[in-house]
Design an enzyme around this catalytic site. Sequence first.
Site, PDB file in Angstrom:
ATOM      1  N   ALA A 246       0.859  -1.188   0.000  1.00  0.00           N
ATOM      2  CA  ALA A 246       0.000   0.000   0.000  1.00  0.00           C
ATOM      3  C   ALA A 246       0.886   1.226   0.000  1.00  0.00           C
ATOM      4  O   ALA A 246       1.871   1.287   0.751  1.00  0.00           O
ATOM      5  CB  ALA A 246      -0.901   0.008   1.227  1.00  0.00           C
ATOM      6  N   TRP A 247       0.535   2.221  -0.869  1.00  0.00           N
ATOM      7  CA  TRP A 247       1.249   3.493  -0.855  1.00  0.00           C
ATOM      8  C   TRP A 247       0.437   4.550  -1.560  1.00  0.00           C
ATOM      9  O   TRP A 247      -0.490   4.243  -2.313  1.00  0.00           O
ATOM     10  CB  TRP A 247       2.662   3.376  -1.404  1.00  0.00           C
ATOM     11  CG  TRP A 247       2.848   2.794  -2.790  1.00  0.00           C
ATOM     12  CD1 TRP A 247       1.925   2.128  -3.548  1.00  0.00           C
ATOM     13  CD2 TRP A 247       4.042   2.831  -3.560  1.00  0.00           C
ATOM     14  NE1 TRP A 247       2.465   1.741  -4.747  1.00  0.00           N
ATOM     15  CE2 TRP A 247       3.783   2.156  -4.783  1.00  0.00           C
ATOM     16  CE3 TRP A 247       5.310   3.345  -3.356  1.00  0.00           C
ATOM     17  CZ2 TRP A 247       4.740   2.012  -5.790  1.00  0.00           C
ATOM     18  CZ3 TRP A 247       6.267   3.182  -4.355  1.00  0.00           C
ATOM     19  CH2 TRP A 247       5.976   2.529  -5.548  1.00  0.00           C
TER      20      TRP A 247
ATOM     21  N   HIS B 119       5.488  24.288   3.987  1.00  0.00           N
ATOM     22  CA  HIS B 119       5.204  24.918   5.274  1.00  0.00           C
ATOM     23  C   HIS B 119       3.828  24.468   5.760  1.00  0.00           C
ATOM     24  O   HIS B 119       2.927  25.280   6.000  1.00  0.00           O
ATOM     25  CB  HIS B 119       5.307  26.439   5.142  1.00  0.00           C
ATOM     26  CG  HIS B 119       6.671  26.880   4.704  1.00  0.00           C
ATOM     27  ND1 HIS B 119       7.643  27.300   5.580  1.00  0.00           N
ATOM     28  CD2 HIS B 119       7.239  26.916   3.471  1.00  0.00           C
ATOM     29  CE1 HIS B 119       8.746  27.593   4.908  1.00  0.00           C
ATOM     30  NE2 HIS B 119       8.514  27.363   3.621  1.00  0.00           N
TER      31      HIS B 119
ATOM     32  N   HIS C 129       6.566  22.347  11.087  1.00  0.00           N
ATOM     33  CA  HIS C 129       7.563  22.445  10.029  1.00  0.00           C
ATOM     34  C   HIS C 129       8.679  23.402  10.398  1.00  0.00           C
ATOM     35  O   HIS C 129       8.559  24.222  11.302  1.00  0.00           O
ATOM     36  CB  HIS C 129       6.914  22.870   8.703  1.00  0.00           C
ATOM     37  CG  HIS C 129       6.375  24.265   8.703  1.00  0.00           C
ATOM     38  ND1 HIS C 129       5.091  24.576   9.059  1.00  0.00           N
ATOM     39  CD2 HIS C 129       6.959  25.462   8.367  1.00  0.00           C
ATOM     40  CE1 HIS C 129       4.893  25.880   8.948  1.00  0.00           C
ATOM     41  NE2 HIS C 129       6.018  26.444   8.538  1.00  0.00           N
TER      42      HIS C 129
ATOM     43  N   ASP D 203      11.307  26.397   9.072  1.00  0.00           N
ATOM     44  CA  ASP D 203      11.572  27.463   8.110  1.00  0.00           C
ATOM     45  C   ASP D 203      13.079  27.575   7.922  1.00  0.00           C
ATOM     46  O   ASP D 203      13.820  27.791   8.890  1.00  0.00           O
ATOM     47  CB  ASP D 203      11.067  28.816   8.616  1.00  0.00           C
ATOM     48  CG  ASP D 203       9.557  28.926   8.680  1.00  0.00           C
ATOM     49  OD1 ASP D 203       8.874  28.062   8.105  1.00  0.00           O
ATOM     50  OD2 ASP D 203       9.069  29.881   9.315  1.00  0.00           O
TER      51      ASP D 203
ATOM     52  N   HIS E 170      13.537  30.879   2.959  1.00  0.00           N
ATOM     53  CA  HIS E 170      12.089  31.101   2.936  1.00  0.00           C
ATOM     54  C   HIS E 170      11.752  32.590   2.855  1.00  0.00           C
ATOM     55  O   HIS E 170      10.680  32.956   2.361  1.00  0.00           O
ATOM     56  CB  HIS E 170      11.475  30.482   4.198  1.00  0.00           C
ATOM     57  CG  HIS E 170      10.030  30.761   4.402  1.00  0.00           C
ATOM     58  ND1 HIS E 170       9.082  30.605   3.425  1.00  0.00           N
ATOM     59  CD2 HIS E 170       9.344  31.188   5.514  1.00  0.00           C
ATOM     60  CE1 HIS E 170       7.889  30.903   3.903  1.00  0.00           C
ATOM     61  NE2 HIS E 170       8.024  31.279   5.155  1.00  0.00           N
TER      62      HIS E 170
ATOM     63  N   HIS F 161      10.370  36.501  10.866  1.00  0.00           N
ATOM     64  CA  HIS F 161      10.909  36.031   9.602  1.00  0.00           C
ATOM     65  C   HIS F 161      12.061  36.938   9.135  1.00  0.00           C
ATOM     66  O   HIS F 161      13.127  36.445   8.725  1.00  0.00           O
ATOM     67  CB  HIS F 161       9.814  36.006   8.536  1.00  0.00           C
ATOM     68  CG  HIS F 161       8.828  34.900   8.675  1.00  0.00           C
ATOM     69  ND1 HIS F 161       7.758  34.959   9.542  1.00  0.00           N
ATOM     70  CD2 HIS F 161       8.746  33.696   8.047  1.00  0.00           C
ATOM     71  CE1 HIS F 161       7.056  33.836   9.435  1.00  0.00           C
ATOM     72  NE2 HIS F 161       7.631  33.061   8.545  1.00  0.00           N
TER      73      HIS F 161
END
Length: 260
Positions: A62-63, A71, A75, A77, A81, A209
Amino acid sequence: MAITSVTDLTSDLAAGAVDVVDLTQPLSETTPVLALPEPFANTPQLSRRRLSRFDDAGPAWAWDVLELGEHTGTHLDAPIHWITGRDGEDVAAIPPARLVGPAVVIDKTSEVADDPGYLLTAEDLTAFEAEHGTIAPGSWVLFRTGWGARAADAAAFLNAGPEGPVTPGPDADAARWLAEHPGVVGFGVETVGIDAGAAGGFEPGFPAHHHLLGNGRYGLTQLANLAALPATGALLVVAPLKLVGGTGSPSRVLALVPTG
């Protein structure tokens, strides 16, 4: 309890003297994602297409094929980014040693309970060091707000009001403080992004950021179970995909926490 060697760590894990705490939110089709206003492009939620499930297309296996943004969910960064870090590292280029380091937990759950848009300040960070000592080299600073309890409810998690999202994060001075501190490798949050919901109106816009990624530091978002970590003394392990050219990557984030 000090971990002085790999042998000690192995023995302590086997003996239950060190807990492995999963700081990763479950990743599924219902995981909340950042919602940007028009005309900006938005990342999709996770979707999957079946390749086989013990059938004619694959009788013994199965896949699936996954589609998701870099993101999405818990997750990392990478510097590239953000425009201030665009000449920096992609995910694959991050030195492995920078993905393992001390965890420092700044707890502002009470303040956020009273003010969902609470802004972490440089004074908060200075006060933490006055109480707990200077942040050690290679550390990840984690902002505990209690926001992880909202992760299963997208509306509550994103908390968008008439004036935009209302979520906690650092103010501009705190973001600069973190980015310029010699001990800080990265900054982690329980919210959908490393900036506060109102950060688009700060100077500079989205300062976490701007400053952190522009200074070669990293971000971690949508963390879980920060209440299980002490203010200092845990070891963080961040495991993103080694994605060439990646601006970010869904990650499994673990913490090793001595129990004694």
